[in-house]
Design a protein around this motif. Structure first.
Motif, short mmCIF file in Angstrom:
data_model
loop_
_atom_site.label_atom_id
_atom_site.label_comp_id
_atom_site.label_asym_id
_atom_site.label_seq_id
_atom_site.Cartn_x
_atom_site.Cartn_y
_atom_site.Cartn_z
N SER A 301 0.86 -1.19 0.00
CA SER A 301 0.00 0.00 0.00
C SER A 301 0.89 1.23 0.00
O SER A 301 2.00 1.20 0.55
CB SER A 301 -0.89 0.03 1.24
OG SER A 301 -1.76 -1.09 1.26
N THR A 344 5.70 3.58 0.71
CA THR A 344 5.20 2.25 0.39
C THR A 344 5.46 1.31 1.56
O THR A 344 6.59 1.18 2.02
CB THR A 344 5.88 1.69 -0.87
OG1 THR A 344 5.73 2.64 -1.94
CG2 THR A 344 5.27 0.37 -1.29
N SER A 346 3.99 -2.57 3.65
CA SER A 346 3.27 -3.84 3.50
C SER A 346 1.81 -3.67 3.92
O SER A 346 1.53 -3.17 5.02
CB SER A 346 3.94 -4.91 4.37
OG SER A 346 3.05 -5.99 4.59
N THR A 347 0.89 -4.08 3.06
CA THR A 347 -0.55 -3.94 3.37
C THR A 347 -0.92 -4.75 4.61
O THR A 347 -1.68 -4.28 5.46
CB THR A 347 -1.39 -4.39 2.16
OG1 THR A 347 -0.98 -3.67 1.00
CG2 THR A 347 -2.89 -4.16 2.40
N ASP A 348 -0.39 -5.97 4.71
CA ASP A 348 -0.72 -6.83 5.86
C ASP A 348 -0.31 -6.20 7.18
O ASP A 348 -1.02 -6.32 8.19
CB ASP A 348 -0.02 -8.19 5.73
CG ASP A 348 -0.70 -9.08 4.70
OD1 ASP A 348 -1.84 -8.75 4.30
OD2 ASP A 348 -0.11 -10.09 4.28
N ASN A 351 -2.69 -2.89 7.78
CA ASN A 351 -4.12 -3.07 8.07
C ASN A 351 -4.52 -2.96 9.54
O ASN A 351 -5.48 -2.26 9.87
CB ASN A 351 -4.62 -4.39 7.48
CG ASN A 351 -4.91 -4.27 5.99
OD1 ASN A 351 -5.15 -3.17 5.49
ND2 ASN A 351 -4.87 -5.38 5.27
N ARG A 354 -4.17 0.85 10.45
CA ARG A 354 -4.48 1.79 9.35
C ARG A 354 -5.09 3.11 9.86
O ARG A 354 -4.57 4.20 9.59
CB ARG A 354 -5.42 1.11 8.37
CG ARG A 354 -5.82 1.96 7.17
CD ARG A 354 -6.79 1.17 6.30
NE ARG A 354 -6.12 0.06 5.63
CZ ARG A 354 -5.79 0.06 4.33
NH1 ARG A 354 -6.08 1.11 3.57
NH2 ARG A 354 -5.19 -0.96 3.80
N ILE A 372 -4.58 6.56 1.35
CA ILE A 372 -3.85 5.30 1.21
C ILE A 372 -4.35 4.60 -0.04
O ILE A 372 -5.56 4.43 -0.23
CB ILE A 372 -4.04 4.39 2.44
CG1 ILE A 372 -3.39 5.03 3.68
CG2 ILE A 372 -3.44 3.01 2.19
CD1 ILE A 372 -3.63 4.27 4.97
N GLU A 373 -3.43 4.20 -0.88
CA GLU A 373 -3.78 3.46 -2.09
C GLU A 373 -3.33 2.01 -1.92
O GLU A 373 -2.14 1.75 -1.71
CB GLU A 373 -3.11 4.09 -3.31
CG GLU A 373 -3.54 3.43 -4.62
CD GLU A 373 -2.91 4.09 -5.85
OE1 GLU A 373 -3.21 3.61 -6.97
OE2 GLU A 373 -2.11 5.03 -5.69
N ASP A 374 -4.26 1.09 -2.00
CA ASP A 374 -3.93 -0.34 -1.86
C ASP A 374 -3.74 -0.98 -3.24
O ASP A 374 -3.93 -0.34 -4.27
CB ASP A 374 -5.05 -1.06 -1.10
CG ASP A 374 -5.21 -0.55 0.32
OD1 ASP A 374 -4.19 -0.34 0.99
OD2 ASP A 374 -6.37 -0.35 0.77
N GLY A 375 -3.40 -2.28 -3.20
CA GLY A 375 -3.29 -3.03 -4.45
C GLY A 375 -2.06 -2.67 -5.27
O GLY A 375 -2.08 -2.71 -6.50
#
Length: 445
Positions: A301, A344, A346-348, A351, A354, A372-375
């Motif tokens: 993210s 940038t 890690s999304t995990d 989360n 957040r 926040i931009e995910d993916g």
């Protein structure tokens, strides 16, 4: 006397036919004096690895259940190999000792290590080599941390005077006398340690592929094999998810400046991939391509921060990083402009914290815009030759533009060893294919 340490993976020793290939490889070069085997791997796609069967026996023993049926399958597998090889040996004593130990003290590390131990016994007998139990030379402390200096000393003492030896991979013994394993894939580490200890000319790591590939074969059809790669390049690609050597396997040989050669047991005529230090004589290699490899990783993210006159605000970056630090977040990349900053992560890992991170960033730096931009996927283009080649980044952008892929972030380290590109996760496979075409296929023509 010059020597090579050779490690063979589970697929290389899955059955008697594979044993014969391995023996042929070892006997074809008298320098191949020290052999590190894994446990038998899968013979076919639905097969079960010996190590997994041993784990199951240990689990049953720990629950006080009968595991004789499952252990019989293991016995049959080894006895089948012995029979087909036509060697005169019996593992009955070893089998009995393993069963006795599992009943008395069902320890996972002990159970898992027996696959390599038994395979080492069989291979040593078949080759006519000395057998050296890894438990006698690989030393861990009570917390399971490898004691490298003690290990190297023990290996040298044990192997002095021996013309050859088979030393099983994957395990050793703690200073208290308990069997301890490395994490999965740890036979690579054993081979690396032995190579360091005997001051090997080269560490050959034999597996079922003819070296490392420039790109993931699930994404690019028949990618080229990397002929020569430096340890630094390897680390960059491994970090980005490329399936390469066990990380801990690099250090013992890298520190001793011993090259690693990744070879294919089923195609011993292939040169494979050489992993070398930065002082390697690169004049010997054929300079085919500007880049060495491409690897990508999903699951990121980007925290985008905008604020007018950000560049004039002393300590802005420090405040942002303090928020990340207080929330246990490390960042991958942080490109910035005059009024913008993108981080940038890690999304995990993001989360669970957040909303807290967003609230704390608003309080700390009072941004004009925060989102926040995910993916996001990160793609690394790695190559020691990029530094002296003009227009590398321009070619990367051109390949992305032709495919109408939006580049969300680009970051180049000061070493110019790699370029990191952020793209949408959906675009990652196509981005890898386009860069491969631009740097590999086009350079062949």
């Amino acid at each position: 006397m010059s020597n090579k340490v050779v490690k063979f993976g589970g697929s290389s020793l899955a059955d008697a036919n594979q044993f014969k290939k391995v023996a042929s490889i070892i006997k074809s070069d008298e320098k191949r004096r020290y052999v590190v085997p894994s446990a038998p791997g899968k013979r076919f796609s639905d097969d079960i690895k010996i190590t997994d069967m041993l784990y199951k026996c240990c689990e049953l023993a720990g629950s006080g259940m009968d595991f004789s049926k499952d252990f019989q399958i293991i016995k049959d597998r080894y006895n089948g190999i012995i029979s087909e090889l036509g060697i005169d040996m019996s593992l009955d004593e070893e089998f009995d000792a393993i069963v006795k130990e599992l009943k008395a003290r069902p320890a996972k590390d002990f159970a898992a290590s027996r696959g390599e131990y038994l395979n080492g016994k069989v291979l040593a007998n078949y080759l006519g080599f000395n057998f050296v139990d890894a438990a006698d030379v690989i030393v861990f402390d009570t917390n399971g941390v490898l004691l490298l200096d003690e290990t190297v000393k023990a290996v040298r003492e044990k192997l002095s005077g021996l013309d050859n030896a088979v030393i099983p991979g994957f395990y050793g013994r703690t200073t208290e006398g308990y069997i301890k394993t490395f994490s999965r894939g740890g036979s690579d580490v054993t081979g690396s340690i032995i190579a360091n200890a005997v001051k090997a000319d080269i560490y050959e790591n034999w597996t079922d592929v003819s070296g490392f590939l420039v790109a993931d074969p699930r994404i690019v059809d028949n990618p080229d094999v990397i002929e020569v790669i430096t340890y630094r390049e390897l680390r960059e690609l491994a970090y980005m998810g490329a399936s390469v050597l066990h990380e801990d396997a690099i250090f013992p040989v890298r520190s001793a400046d011993i090259p690693i050669n990744i070879r294919n047991t089923n195609a011993p005529q292939d040169a494979g991939t050489m992993i070398v230090g930065n002082d390697y004589d690169f004049s010997k290699e054929s300079l085919n391509h500007t880049i060495t490899g491409i690897a990508g990783k999903k699951g990121f993210s980007t925290i985008n921060i905008e604020k007018a006159m950000m560049n004039n605000e002393t300590g802005f970056g420090m405040k942002v990083l303090t928020v990340l630090y207080n929330n246990g977040l490390s960042f991958e990349h942080m490109p910035s402009g005059i009024d913008t900053m993108s981080i940038t992560v890690s999304t995990d890992k993001l989360n669970p914290v957040r909303d807290k991170v967003l609230a704390e960033l608003r309080k700390a730096v009072d941004p004009d815009h925060l989102e926040i931009e995910d993916g996001i996927a990160l793609l690394a283009v790695v190559g020691r030759r990029m530094k002296n080649t003009r227009g590398t980044v321009a070619r990367i952008f051109a390949s992305m533009a032709h495919a109408r892929i939006n580049v969300k972030m680009i970051d180049q380290g000061s070493s110019e060893l790699n370029v990191i590109i952020g793209v949408s996760e959906n675009d990652l496979p196509e981005a890898i294919r386009r860069i491969y075409d631009m740097f590999i296929n086009s350079e062949k023509q």
